[in-house]
Design an enzyme around this catalytic site. Structure first.
Site, PDB file in Angstrom:
ATOM      1  CE  LYS A 120      11.497   6.465 -11.097  1.00 46.14           C
ATOM      2  NZ  LYS A 120      10.866   5.436 -12.338  1.00 46.14           N
ATOM      3  NE  ARG A 161       5.584   6.499  -8.649  1.00 46.95           N
ATOM      4  CZ  ARG A 161       6.519   5.546  -8.488  1.00 46.95           C
ATOM      5  NH1 ARG A 161       7.602   5.911  -7.473  1.00 46.95           N
ATOM      6  NH2 ARG A 161       6.723   4.447  -9.178  1.00 46.95           N
ATOM      7  NE  ARG A 195      11.667  -3.822 -12.095  1.00 51.11           N
ATOM      8  CZ  ARG A 195      11.421  -2.583 -11.812  1.00 51.11           C
ATOM      9  NH1 ARG A 195      12.385  -1.478 -12.022  1.00 51.11           N
ATOM     10  NH2 ARG A 195      10.342  -2.093 -11.498  1.00 51.11           N
ATOM     11  NE  ARG A 212       8.517  -3.875  -8.579  1.00 52.21           N
ATOM     12  CZ  ARG A 212       8.788  -2.568  -8.611  1.00 52.21           C
ATOM     13  NH1 ARG A 212      10.042  -2.343  -8.442  1.00 52.21           N
ATOM     14  NH2 ARG A 212       8.095  -1.622  -8.658  1.00 52.21           N
ATOM     15  NE  ARG A 244       4.683  -0.093 -12.032  1.00 57.20           N
ATOM     16  CZ  ARG A 244       5.964  -0.552 -12.088  1.00 57.20           C
ATOM     17  NH1 ARG A 244       5.813  -1.934 -12.383  1.00 57.20           N
ATOM     18  NH2 ARG A 244       7.135  -0.052 -11.822  1.00 57.20           N
TER      19      ARG A 244
HETATM   20  P1  AMP Z   1       8.494   2.018  -8.005  1.00 57.22           P
HETATM   21  O1  AMP Z   1       9.423   0.776  -7.138  1.00 57.22           O
HETATM   22  O2  AMP Z   1       9.152   3.332  -7.662  1.00 57.22           O
HETATM   23  O3  AMP Z   1       8.001   1.666  -9.203  1.00 57.22           O
HETATM   24  O4  AMP Z   1       7.171   1.971  -6.855  1.00 57.22           O
HETATM   25  C1  AMP Z   1       6.561   0.741  -6.919  1.00 57.22           C
HETATM   26  C2  AMP Z   1       5.029   1.307  -6.647  1.00 57.22           C
HETATM   27  O5  AMP Z   1       4.993   1.715  -5.372  1.00 57.22           O
HETATM   28  C3  AMP Z   1       4.156   2.294  -7.393  1.00 57.22           C
HETATM   29  O6  AMP Z   1       3.733   1.852  -8.412  1.00 57.22           O
HETATM   30  C4  AMP Z   1       3.267   2.986  -6.248  1.00 57.22           C
HETATM   31  O7  AMP Z   1       2.253   1.842  -6.214  1.00 57.22           O
HETATM   32  C5  AMP Z   1       3.932   2.821  -5.120  1.00 57.22           C
HETATM   33  N1  AMP Z   1       4.911   4.150  -4.770  1.00 57.22           N
HETATM   34  C6  AMP Z   1       6.104   4.255  -4.952  1.00 57.22           C
HETATM   35  N2  AMP Z   1       6.495   5.615  -4.568  1.00 57.22           N
HETATM   36  C7  AMP Z   1       5.364   6.263  -4.717  1.00 57.22           C
HETATM   37  C8  AMP Z   1       5.144   7.574  -4.539  1.00 57.22           C
HETATM   38  N3  AMP Z   1       5.984   8.392  -4.417  1.00 57.22           N
HETATM   39  N4  AMP Z   1       3.785   7.934  -4.427  1.00 57.22           N
HETATM   40  C9  AMP Z   1       2.756   7.108  -4.608  1.00 57.22           C
HETATM   41  N5  AMP Z   1       3.058   5.991  -4.841  1.00 57.22           N
HETATM   42  C10 AMP Z   1       4.314   5.343  -4.696  1.00 57.22           C
END
Ligand code: AMP
Length: 218
Positions: free
Chosen positions: A13, A88, A127, A160, A171
């Site tokens: 994404k 989400r 990554r 990360r 996740r």
């Molecule tokens: P991402 O970079 O999108 O994989 O997000 C990394 C982490 O940020 C996720 O595993 C969540 O802990 C938090 N996070 C990001 N976007 C959201 C969202 N829309 N709702 C809740 N937690 C989020």
């Protein structure tokens, strides 16, 4: 254009959203990136989010919704936006439609990206990202020129913490339980076209498919 990129962690994404936005001048709004920069800056929001993120859990809806509302206000009512990693949960999706309603807009397309778990796990384990400029690499498919160093700004790349195998599994589970139900949520809405893109292909092919999906008349 208000596009939502929906899909499991590692499906691409972020990579695809950035490519699309750079080419078309849309605004890429990644809630994950916003949270990571809040953490780097040590803001109260960043501190609150840290534990949830490190465990691979979702940050509470109120925090996310407030953050997105602020971002939308900053962007103004006419900007084309590609959301990556938001919404989400169903309450987040409902909050988004309320925010958009207020400014007379609506979601124009939901793009569901998919790939099998082994592909996602491999991508996440490979990554590496730049903590300074946000450029993302993959040691298997798109390594930097010098190992461990960002091509663009020379900073040291990081893996990360939430890309560790145990957290990745969490996740993926969280995605299935809390986020995947959004697919049928949007499919039930007659005004929101939902399209699918195969995220297992290589970067250029996914981008081509994504653009085609945005053009499709529904
Ligand atoms: P991402 O970079 O999108 O994989 O997000 C990394 C982490 O940020 C996720 O595993 C969540 O802990 C938090 N996070 C990001 N976007 C959201 C969202 N829309 N709702 C809740 N937690 C989020």
């Amino acid at each position: 254009m208000i596009v939502i990129l929906l899909g499991p962690p590692g499906v691409g994404k972020g990579t695809q959203g950035k490519l699309l936005c750079e080419a078309e001048g849309y605004e890429h709004v990644s809630t994950g990136d916003l949270l990571r920069s809040a953490r780097r800056e040590g803001t109260p929001l960043g501190l609150e989010a840290k534990g949830f993120m490190d465990r691979g859990e979702l940050v509470p809806d109120e925090i996310i919704v407030g953050m997105v509302r602020e971002k939308l206000q900053e962007l103004g009512p006419e900007r084309d936006v590609v959301f990556d990693g938001f919404p989400r949960t169903v309450p987040q999706a409902e909050a988004l439609s309320r925010e958009l309603n207020r400014i007379g807009r609506k979601v124009t397309r939901v793009v569901v990206m998919n790939a099998e778990d082994p592909i996602l796990v491999r991508r996440l384990s490979g990554r590496r990202s730049c903590p300074e400029c946000g450029t993302v690499y993959n040691v298997y498919s798109s390594p930097p020129e010098v190992e461990g160093i960002c091509d663009k700004c020379g900073a040291e790349l990081v893996h990360r913490k939430d890309d560790d195998p145990a957290t990745v599994q969490n996740r993926l589970d969280v995605y299935r339980k809390q986020t995947a139900p959004l697919i049928s949520y949007y499919e039930r809405k007659p005004t929101v076209p939902v399209v699918e893109v195969d995220g297992a292909q290589d970067v250029d092919d996914v981008q081509t498919a994504l653009r085609a999906a945005l053009q499709e008349r529904k």
